[in-house]
Enzyme design. Structure first.
Site, mmCIF file in Angstrom:
data_model
loop_
_atom_site.group_PDB
_atom_site.id
_atom_site.type_symbol
_atom_site.label_atom_id
_atom_site.label_comp_id
_atom_site.label_asym_id
_atom_site.label_seq_id
_atom_site.Cartn_x
_atom_site.Cartn_y
_atom_site.Cartn_z
ATOM 1 N N GLY A 1 4.052 1.780 -1.122
ATOM 2 C CA GLY A 1 4.824 1.994 -2.343
ATOM 3 C C GLY A 1 3.978 2.021 -3.602
ATOM 4 C CG PHE B 1 -2.521 2.184 -3.857
ATOM 5 C CD1 PHE B 1 -3.282 2.506 -4.972
ATOM 6 C CD2 PHE B 1 -2.225 0.848 -3.621
ATOM 7 C CE1 PHE B 1 -3.758 1.520 -5.829
ATOM 8 C CE2 PHE B 1 -2.700 -0.154 -4.473
ATOM 9 C CZ PHE B 1 -3.473 0.190 -5.579
ATOM 10 C CG ASP C 1 -2.103 -0.924 1.091
ATOM 11 O OD1 ASP C 1 -2.439 -1.288 -0.054
ATOM 12 O OD2 ASP C 1 -2.695 -1.301 2.119
ATOM 13 C CE1 TYR D 1 -8.626 -4.314 7.296
ATOM 14 C CE2 TYR D 1 -8.649 -5.416 5.185
ATOM 15 C CZ TYR D 1 -8.793 -5.452 6.553
ATOM 16 O OH TYR D 1 -9.105 -6.622 7.162
#
Ligand SMILES: *[C@@H]1O[C@H](CO)[C@@H](O)[C@H](O)[C@H]1NC(C)=O
Ligand SMILES: *[C@@H]1O[C@H](CO)[C@@H](O)[C@H](O)[C@H]1NC(C)=O
Ligand SMILES: *[C@@H]1O[C@H](CO)[C@@H](O)[C@H](O)[C@H]1NC(C)=O
Length: 704
Positions: free
Chosen positions: A347, A349, A345, A433
């Site tokens: 790297g 987003f 997540d 999440y």
């Protein structure tokens, strides 16, 4: 830039509360306008604009279009920052040069640039390189929406939606990263995993905003982001889309509360105002001082955390720089549409990009202050992430220390000190999440790292409507009709460049060792401590579930008056899972550090991101496990602690339709750092406050 706004300032109508709060607000406004930025301040909007101008004007990249994927502070050398920080008076502090690090895509290549923005009206490109290895930078928000839009014009997709009897207006297909699987790429045309491919994964919203509870299974849609084209479309299997009923989470759409008395509303009120001070990005509170920065990849970055030790008459360093280096989330369903859900997540987003504004009074208590963050959009222009970090004093009614002495025949002595801490919070919503990432500073010298996982499960559509129908491994739990909560892991890896009382530190294991009693007394056995100092990186790769040991970072050059080496202990918290995937599995190769919760490496400027600088589609040829495999010396060196909070998540029905918060973390706790317990310095709580009967504090939506 002064990005601080008080949440409660000016609207608390309690006469008692008003004066200290307003005075504090004024002092913040005047001090924040200092002459030059702190060397670790994140880039200001003006600096982003300067970076953009320099990059676009540079003859080094002629290809167009040119897109910005990362723009952040290129920190000055550590020695320069430390000299700056140690010059206590502002007159002796010379501004350090301001540099930015930039990753752009142009001409199908990733370009790295360093830009001097010391004079923001005359920015200059200092260096330029093309990345030739595996992996790609973070996705931009714009290209994710552009990719999604392709699908709605795709004839086969229109047919797939019609075949399922769905309403196209309710369909949402966000971008999912697809990891890397060697030659077995998702598209036949792909060369060895070296195209910037993503998948679009489709859901139904409709009457509910909870799209993740309504997956449209069976589709495989692969997009090449550089060509901005769908390169593969496949529709394989049709399962019913789970019903919308009972999945809505919006207040007002949910059935009314409990049978018992409804929990009463509460608000944290500080009758004497806040105890902490913020000057730009520098935060001071009790014995702590630190710098709270922001980065589009890492989100919150805490630097130069130090403790003012009254006994020592000095400010003592604890942490040079710390942030969440990566969040690795592999799912455990090997089906064609699911096997590649193995997210990185941070790297892929960006935690800073997905750290949306915090809701005053709900995400953070009424007494919180807020900081803004800025990141670059695809065009290089600054985007404000308003109220992305909140800072507040936590009064949870807990006790930091207490004792009742009943040994005296004629009296009881009871003393108590409140457990008050200073929390720096960010909440990341990366797709379904949510991660609430807290740094909690305590007057005891402890720093507690809390990761709270919440949001919504990633769910899979299925034919099953009852658990009795399941005859094979369903790779998850049946949560509702046609809905499986798929097994997965979360690994949140912290980068912590500790400088305990100085730059050079060592890693020590105090192992619990059982001994046979030879003293002639009736006891058969006892335990004692074996102390091992790690020489190289191999000695500092620890499975914390196996090691019966205290794990410490010590400064071998500094001792207490008693002669003990000063140090900090790493105390694992509730979430200590390590990856159990096979070493040759592709996601495991990309995040191979996830097999051990703790590693120590020597400080190297460029070793920051656990899966390597280019995480998207990375092949595991860079990153923490590779660096620490070099087995460099770490004794009495400038060292970095890497700690991974890990959770194997087996979903249960109680996690549906949304997930109650589940927390884990770890602590850094002083170990012979102080001569004595500093908690006694806390003032005992005033037992009664003479509050006005009509304290009226409204904090919602205030952005004065
Ligand atoms: C910054 O650059 C501008 C434009 O070249 C120049 O006029 C100015 O003097 C520079 N400022 C400093 C402090 O060097
Ligand atoms: C700290 O480590 C560096 C690098 O190994 C070494 O040159 C230096 O002498 C050390 N300093 C102390 C105080 O031991
Ligand atoms: C509290 O504030 C609200 C909104 O401003 C107002 O309507 C209410 O009368 C106030 N209550 C008291 C006791 O001052």
């Amino acid at each position: 830039m002064s990005s601080l706004r008080g949440s409660c300032v000016g609207v608390c109508r309690s006469s008692l509360a008003m004066f200290p709060l307003i005075l504090l607000a004024l002092s913040i406004l005047t001090t924040a306008a200092s002459s030059h930025p702190h060397p670790l301040d994140p880039l200001s909007p003006a600096e982003f604009i300067a970076v953009r101008a320099a990059v676009l004007a540079s003859p080094l990249i002629s290809d167009r279009p040119l897109t910005f994927h990362y723009v952040g502070l290129d920190e000055p050398d550590k020695t320069d920052v430390l000299s700056y920080a140690e010059a206590r008076s502002s007159s002796s502090r010379a501004a350090l040069p301001r540099h930015a690090f930039v990753i752009t895509r142009a001409g199908g290549q990733s370009h790295e640039l360093r830009v001097d923005i010391t004079n923001a009206t005359a920015p200059t490109v200092l260096s330029h390189a093309v990345h030739h290895g595996a992996g790609f930078p973070m996705h931009t928000i714009e290209e994710q929406f552009e990719a999604e839009a392709l699908l709605f014009k795709h004839v086969s997709f229109v047919e797939s939606v019609r075949r399922r009897g769905l309403d196209m207006d309710d369909v949402i297909c966000p971008v999912f990263s697809i990891g890397w699987f060697g030659d077995a790429g998702p598209s036949e045309s792909e060369e060895k995993g070296q195209q910037r491919l993503v998948k679009l994964v489709c859901f139904m919203a409709g009457p509910t905003p909870n799209l993740y509870a309504r997956p449209i299974e069976g589709l495989t849609v692969v997009v090449d982001l550089d060509r901005m084209a769908i390169v593969k479309y496949r529709d394989r299997v049709v399962y019913p889309v789970p019903k919308a009923e009972g999945t809505d989470y919006r207040a007002g759409k949910v059935e009314s509360p409990y049978n018992g008395p409804t929990p009463a509303p509460g608000v944290v009120l500080q009758p004497e105002g806040r105890g902490f001070h913020i000057d730009g990005h520098l935060v001071r509170w009790a014995n702590w001082e630190f710098h709270a920065g922001f980065d589009m990849r890492a989100g919150t970055v805490i630097s130069l955390a130090s403790i003012h030790d009254v006994e020592a008459g000095a400010r003592r360093r604890v942490l040079y720089r710390g942030f969440v280096s990566e969040v690795f989330v592999p799912y455990m369903d090997p089906a064609e549409e699911w096997y590649d859900r193995t997210f990185l997540d941070t790297g892929e987003f960006g935690l800073g990009i997905t750290a949306f504004p915090l809701q005053h009074g709900a995400d953070c208590p009424a007494n919180a202050a807020y900081l803004n963050g800025y990141y670059a959009d695809q065009d290089g222009k600054p985007v404000e992430n308003k109220d992305t970090i909140c800072i507040f004093e936590r009064y949870a009614g807990d006790i930091a220390w207490r004792h009742t002495e009943s040994a005296f025949p004629d009296r009881l002595i009871t003393e108590a000190r409140p457990d008050v801490s200073l929390v720096v919070r960010m909440a990341v919503s990366c797709g379904n999440y949510d991660y609430i990432l807290d740094w909690e500073f305590k007057t005891s010298g402890t720093i507690k790292f809390v990761v709270s996982m919440t949001g919504i499960l990633e769910m899979k559509g299925t034919d099953y409507t009852h658990a009795d129908q399941i005859k094979q491994d369903a790779h998850g739990t049946l949560l509702s009709e046609n809905t499986i909560g798929v097994y997965h892991d979360h690994y949140i890896t912290y980068y912590l460049d500790l400088d305990v009382d100085g730059t050079n530190n060592s890693f020590v294991k105090n192992s619990i060792t059982t001994k046979r009693n030879t003293a002639g007394t009736p006891r058969k056995s006892y335990w004692t401590v074996r102390r091992d100092v790690a020489e190289t990186e191999a000695d500092a790769q620890v499975d914390v579930n196996v090691a019966a040991a205290d794990l410490l970072i010590v400064n071998p050059n500094k001792k207490t008056r008693m002669g003990n080496e000063v140090g900090y202990r790493v105390i694992p918290g509730g979430a200590t899972a390590a990856s159990v995937l096979d070493d040759d599995d592709f996601p495991q190769r990309r995040a191979s550090y996830s097999k051990k919760q703790l590693r120590v490496t020597p400080y190297k400027r460029d070793e920051k991101w656990a899966p390597g600088l280019y995480a998207d589609r990375s092949s595991g040829n860079d990153g923490l496990a590779m660096w620490s495999g070099r087995d460099r010396g770490i004794r009495n060196e400038d060292i970095v602690l890497w700690y991974t909070v890990g959770v194997h998540h087996i979903p249960y029905q109680d996690d549906f339709p949304v997930m109650p918060t589940m927390s884990g973390g770890f602590e850094l706790r002083p170990a012979n750092f102080f001569e004595r317990n500093p908690v006694l310095k806390m003032r005992p709580p005033r037992l009664e406050y003479d509050l006005p009967t009509s304290v009226n504090c409204s904090c919602a939506g205030n952005s004065s």
